[in-house]
Design an enzyme around this catalytic site. Structure first.
Site, PDB file in Angstrom:
ATOM      1  CB  SER A  26      -0.880  -0.012   1.253  1.00 64.64           C
ATOM      2  OG  SER A  26      -1.448   1.251   1.460  1.00 64.64           O
ATOM      3  CE  LYS A  36      -2.262  -4.038   3.455  1.00 64.16           C
ATOM      4  NZ  LYS A  36      -2.582  -5.244   2.695  1.00 64.16           N
ATOM      5  CD  GLU A  91      -2.176   5.158   5.140  1.00 59.81           C
ATOM      6  OE1 GLU A  91      -2.704   5.605   4.106  1.00 59.81           O
ATOM      7  OE2 GLU A  91      -2.214   5.755   6.234  1.00 59.81           O
ATOM      8  CE1 TYR A 116      -4.198  -1.682   5.686  1.00 58.82           C
ATOM      9  CE2 TYR A 116      -3.097   0.340   5.004  1.00 58.82           C
ATOM     10  CZ  TYR A 116      -3.734  -0.848   4.682  1.00 58.82           C
ATOM     11  OH  TYR A 116      -3.899  -1.187   3.350  1.00 58.82           O
TER      12      TYR A 116
HETATM   13  P1  NAP Z   1     -11.573  -4.473   1.734  1.00 62.38           P
HETATM   14  O1  NAP Z   1     -12.726  -4.119   0.839  1.00 62.38           O
HETATM   15  O2  NAP Z   1     -11.546  -3.966   3.130  1.00 62.38           O
HETATM   16  O3  NAP Z   1     -11.509  -6.091   1.766  1.00 62.38           O
HETATM   17  C1  NAP Z   1     -10.749  -6.762   2.736  1.00 62.38           C
HETATM   18  C2  NAP Z   1     -10.983  -8.250   2.591  1.00 62.38           C
HETATM   19  O4  NAP Z   1     -10.211  -8.943   3.577  1.00 62.38           O
HETATM   20  C3  NAP Z   1     -12.450  -8.688   2.816  1.00 62.38           C
HETATM   21  O5  NAP Z   1     -12.760  -9.710   1.895  1.00 62.38           O
HETATM   22  C4  NAP Z   1     -12.407  -9.259   4.228  1.00 62.38           C
HETATM   23  O6  NAP Z   1     -13.404 -10.212   4.472  1.00 62.38           O
HETATM   24  C5  NAP Z   1     -11.031  -9.918   4.198  1.00 62.38           C
HETATM   25  N1  NAP Z   1     -10.518 -10.239   5.525  1.00 62.38           N
HETATM   26  C6  NAP Z   1     -10.355  -9.409   6.583  1.00 62.38           C
HETATM   27  N2  NAP Z   1      -9.856 -10.078   7.635  1.00 62.38           N
HETATM   28  C7  NAP Z   1      -9.691 -11.372   7.240  1.00 62.38           C
HETATM   29  C8  NAP Z   1      -9.215 -12.536   7.869  1.00 62.38           C
HETATM   30  N3  NAP Z   1      -8.779 -12.532   9.141  1.00 62.38           N
HETATM   31  N4  NAP Z   1      -9.173 -13.699   7.159  1.00 62.38           N
HETATM   32  C9  NAP Z   1      -9.593 -13.722   5.882  1.00 62.38           C
HETATM   33  N5  NAP Z   1     -10.089 -12.649   5.224  1.00 62.38           N
HETATM   34  C10 NAP Z   1     -10.126 -11.485   5.900  1.00 62.38           C
HETATM   35  O7  NAP Z   1     -10.198  -4.067   1.061  1.00 62.38           O
HETATM   36  P2  NAP Z   1      -9.878  -3.639  -0.473  1.00 62.38           P
HETATM   37  O8  NAP Z   1     -10.092  -2.179  -0.628  1.00 62.38           O
HETATM   38  O9  NAP Z   1     -10.543  -4.608  -1.382  1.00 62.38           O
HETATM   39  O10 NAP Z   1      -8.298  -3.852  -0.508  1.00 62.38           O
HETATM   40  C11 NAP Z   1      -7.736  -5.120  -0.827  1.00 62.38           C
HETATM   41  C12 NAP Z   1      -6.322  -5.196  -0.258  1.00 62.38           C
HETATM   42  O11 NAP Z   1      -5.532  -4.167  -0.827  1.00 62.38           O
HETATM   43  C13 NAP Z   1      -6.234  -4.997   1.252  1.00 62.38           C
HETATM   44  O12 NAP Z   1      -5.168  -5.796   1.709  1.00 62.38           O
HETATM   45  C14 NAP Z   1      -5.877  -3.530   1.409  1.00 62.38           C
HETATM   46  O13 NAP Z   1      -5.206  -3.320   2.625  1.00 62.38           O
HETATM   47  C15 NAP Z   1      -4.983  -3.343   0.209  1.00 62.38           C
HETATM   48  N6  NAP Z   1      -4.940  -1.983  -0.372  1.00 62.38           N
HETATM   49  C16 NAP Z   1      -6.083  -1.348  -0.705  1.00 62.38           C
HETATM   50  C17 NAP Z   1      -6.039  -0.107  -1.293  1.00 62.38           C
HETATM   51  C18 NAP Z   1      -7.293   0.634  -1.698  1.00 62.38           C
HETATM   52  O14 NAP Z   1      -7.204   1.837  -1.941  1.00 62.38           O
HETATM   53  N7  NAP Z   1      -8.423  -0.043  -1.798  1.00 62.38           N
HETATM   54  C19 NAP Z   1      -4.789   0.488  -1.572  1.00 62.38           C
HETATM   55  C20 NAP Z   1      -3.629  -0.207  -1.238  1.00 62.38           C
HETATM   56  C21 NAP Z   1      -3.715  -1.451  -0.657  1.00 62.38           C
HETATM   57  P3  NAP Z   1     -14.871  -9.804   5.053  1.00 62.38           P
HETATM   58  O15 NAP Z   1     -15.705  -9.473   3.830  1.00 62.38           O
HETATM   59  O16 NAP Z   1     -15.303 -11.039   5.738  1.00 62.38           O
HETATM   60  O17 NAP Z   1     -14.691  -8.620   5.952  1.00 62.38           O
HETATM   61  O1  G4F Z   2     -10.636   6.858   2.573  1.00 62.89           O
HETATM   62  P1  G4F Z   2      -9.665   6.759   3.681  1.00 62.89           P
HETATM   63  O2  G4F Z   2     -10.148   6.142   4.942  1.00 62.89           O
HETATM   64  O3  G4F Z   2      -8.418   5.986   3.065  1.00 62.89           O
HETATM   65  P2  G4F Z   2      -6.874   5.896   3.520  1.00 62.89           P
HETATM   66  O4  G4F Z   2      -6.699   6.148   4.963  1.00 62.89           O
HETATM   67  O5  G4F Z   2      -6.083   6.723   2.574  1.00 62.89           O
HETATM   68  O6  G4F Z   2      -6.566   4.342   3.277  1.00 62.89           O
HETATM   69  C1  G4F Z   2      -6.982   3.690   2.089  1.00 62.89           C
HETATM   70  O7  G4F Z   2      -5.960   3.782   1.127  1.00 62.89           O
HETATM   71  C2  G4F Z   2      -4.725   3.117   1.469  1.00 62.89           C
HETATM   72  C3  G4F Z   2      -3.760   3.356   0.310  1.00 62.89           C
HETATM   73  O8  G4F Z   2      -3.043   4.536   0.511  1.00 62.89           O
HETATM   74  C4  G4F Z   2      -5.012   1.653   1.686  1.00 62.89           C
HETATM   75  F1  G4F Z   2      -3.867   0.999   1.969  1.00 62.89           F
HETATM   76  C5  G4F Z   2      -6.017   1.478   2.817  1.00 62.89           C
HETATM   77  O9  G4F Z   2      -6.326   0.094   2.975  1.00 62.89           O
HETATM   78  C6  G4F Z   2      -7.294   2.227   2.446  1.00 62.89           C
HETATM   79  O10 G4F Z   2      -7.882   1.599   1.337  1.00 62.89           O
HETATM   80  O11 G4F Z   2      -9.094   8.196   4.031  1.00 62.89           O
HETATM   81  C7  G4F Z   2      -8.530   9.042   3.038  1.00 62.89           C
HETATM   82  C8  G4F Z   2      -8.281  10.430   3.610  1.00 62.89           C
HETATM   83  C9  G4F Z   2      -7.547  10.417   4.957  1.00 62.89           C
HETATM   84  O12 G4F Z   2      -6.561  11.403   4.942  1.00 62.89           O
HETATM   85  C10 G4F Z   2      -8.604  10.789   5.970  1.00 62.89           C
HETATM   86  O13 G4F Z   2      -8.126  11.488   7.109  1.00 62.89           O
HETATM   87  O14 G4F Z   2      -9.552  11.036   3.871  1.00 62.89           O
HETATM   88  C11 G4F Z   2      -9.494  11.691   5.118  1.00 62.89           C
HETATM   89  N1  G4F Z   2     -10.859  11.836   5.636  1.00 62.89           N
HETATM   90  C12 G4F Z   2     -11.482  13.019   5.872  1.00 62.89           C
HETATM   91  N2  G4F Z   2     -12.698  12.805   6.377  1.00 62.89           N
HETATM   92  C13 G4F Z   2     -11.687  10.847   5.994  1.00 62.89           C
HETATM   93  C14 G4F Z   2     -12.859  11.454   6.457  1.00 62.89           C
HETATM   94  N3  G4F Z   2     -11.560   9.497   5.928  1.00 62.89           N
HETATM   95  C15 G4F Z   2     -12.617   8.742   6.327  1.00 62.89           C
HETATM   96  N4  G4F Z   2     -12.516   7.406   6.231  1.00 62.89           N
HETATM   97  N5  G4F Z   2     -13.764   9.308   6.819  1.00 62.89           N
HETATM   98  C16 G4F Z   2     -13.939  10.666   6.899  1.00 62.89           C
HETATM   99  O15 G4F Z   2     -14.981  11.142   7.348  1.00 62.89           O
END
Ligand code: NAP
Ligand code: G4F
Length: 329
Positions: free
Chosen positions: A129, A157, A131, A153
């Protein structure tokens, strides 16, 4: 059929659902790890939304349970393993640092171990990530930028990231890290800021809500579309040599700008509806992220296809549609 089998952990999440859809389109037999839940009715909602729920073979398992992972690995014998499962919500990681470390950090090592012990020829993808860049050390972040994690987190990661590199170098495994910048979609979890905004905008437009409470409006992110980003995961595993890649759009925008796009899309003014609530602020913030995906472009032939404006419009429209048809996601 390509004759290939893939195993996806985190298949019920945003990326898992899009990746499953993409791999089915490539002719794969797609298997997913499913953690048991008492709320069985909500499991698989994203797979249903994409109308692929009947085409996936699901296996009970949890990232924290190595013996179960080895069993699944032996049963499925996948050629490709995508580790997408995680406690992925940054804000929660301060409230649940040990759980986050166990699932997001050690969980990745459990699945690496399962591959090494039961199916060492499988190609492995780790969901790293942006992050991990945290308190950024360079204005534009690439694979060479030093990491500075700012949350439990991100620290978890980072451990998983380096263990993936370590297994590649120690055991000659085909293991790659995708350092993905934020990516969103109509399937994004409601707790993340983009979906919280598009759902809020749709509710306000439909007269179901008046105000939208947010935290730090000045935070900036490099936001892409999840559908584009899962292709990059697959491309990494098609390379002869495993490696680590930044996946990003190369454009950053603030939460405020995202809000403006979303409110403008339905002809409303954000100033009339958005309130800042400090409950949504974080103990430590990642102020800005901006990625350089030149390596992915050169080696994988990958580039983001969806603009931020298109992403916002698609998400708002999907939330309007969901709320008017009473669908839940
Ligand atoms: P997400 O929607 O939160 O999905 C997370 C998945 O992990 C869900 O299927 C959840 O299952 C499963 N999970 C959680 N705990 C588990 C456990 N103990 N055993 C097995 N499965 C478990 O995340 P996403 O946005 O699709 O992201 C996918 C991956 O990419 C994550 O690792 C995230 O950290 C990483 N990532 C995401 C972003 C982004 O912007 N989306 C960016 C960089 C990296 P349940 O449905 O049962 O909760
Ligand atoms: O949408 P966020 O919660 O995503 P964040 O923290 O960037 O993390 C996501 O992206 C990561 C990749 O860089 C992944 F690894 C991670 O698993 C996840 O998918 O927050 C984005 C930004 C933050 O700066 C937060 O402080 O939005 C700001 N924010 C402002 N108001 C808020 C809010 N975030 C959330 N969730 N809720 C608010 O009301």
């Amino acid at each position: 059929m390509s004759g290939k089998r893939a195993l996806i952990t985190g298949i019920t999440g945003q990326d898992g659902a899009y990746l499953a859809q993409f791999l089915l389109g490539q002719g794969y037999e797609v298997h997913g790890l499913l953690r048991r839940s008492a709320s069985a009715d909500v499991i698989g909602a994203r797979l249903k939304w994409l109308k692929i729920d009947g085409r996936i073979i699901l296996h009970d398992g949890n990232l924290t349970d190595l013996s179960g992972l080895i069993r699944v690995m032996k049963d499925v014998q996948p050629q490709e393993v995508y580790n997408l499962a995680a406690q992925s919500f940054v804000k929660s990681s301060w409230q649940q640092p040990l759980l986050t470390g166990t699932v997001t950090g050690l969980g990745a090592v459990n699945i690496l171990e399962a591959v090494r012990l039961a199916n060492p020829e499988a190609r492995f993808y780790q969901a790293s990530s942006s992050e991990m860049f945290g308190l950024i050390q360079e204005p534009i972040q690439s694979e060479k930028t030093p990491f500075y994690p700012r949350s439990p987190y991100a620290a978890a990661k980072l451990y998983a990231h380096w263990m993936t590199v370590n297994y590649r170098e120690s055991f000659d495994m085909h293991a790659s890290n995708g350092i993905l910048f934020n990516h969103e979609s109509p399937l994004r979890g409601i707790e993340f800021v983009t979906r919280k905004i598009t759902d809020g905008v749709a509710r306000i437009k439909l007269g179901l809500q008046e105000k939208l409470s947010l935290g730090n409006l000045d935070a900036k992110r490099d936001w892409g579309h999840a559908r584009d980003y899962v292709k990059a995961m697959w491309l990494m595993l098609q390379q002869e040599v495993p490696d680590d890649y930044v996946i990003a759009t190369g454009r950053t925008a603030s939460v405020r700008e995202f809000c403006q796009f979303a409110f403008n899309h339905v002809g409303l003014n954000m100033e009339d509806h958005v309130v800042v609530d400090e409950r949504f602020l974080r103990p430590a913030e990642v102020d800005i992220l901006l990625g350089n995906a030149e390596k992915a472009k050169a080696k994988l032939g990958w580039a983001a296809e969806t603009t931020l404006e298109e992403l916002v419009a698609e998400m708002v429209e999907a939330d309007l549609q969901r709320l008017t048809s009473q669908e839940h996601l």
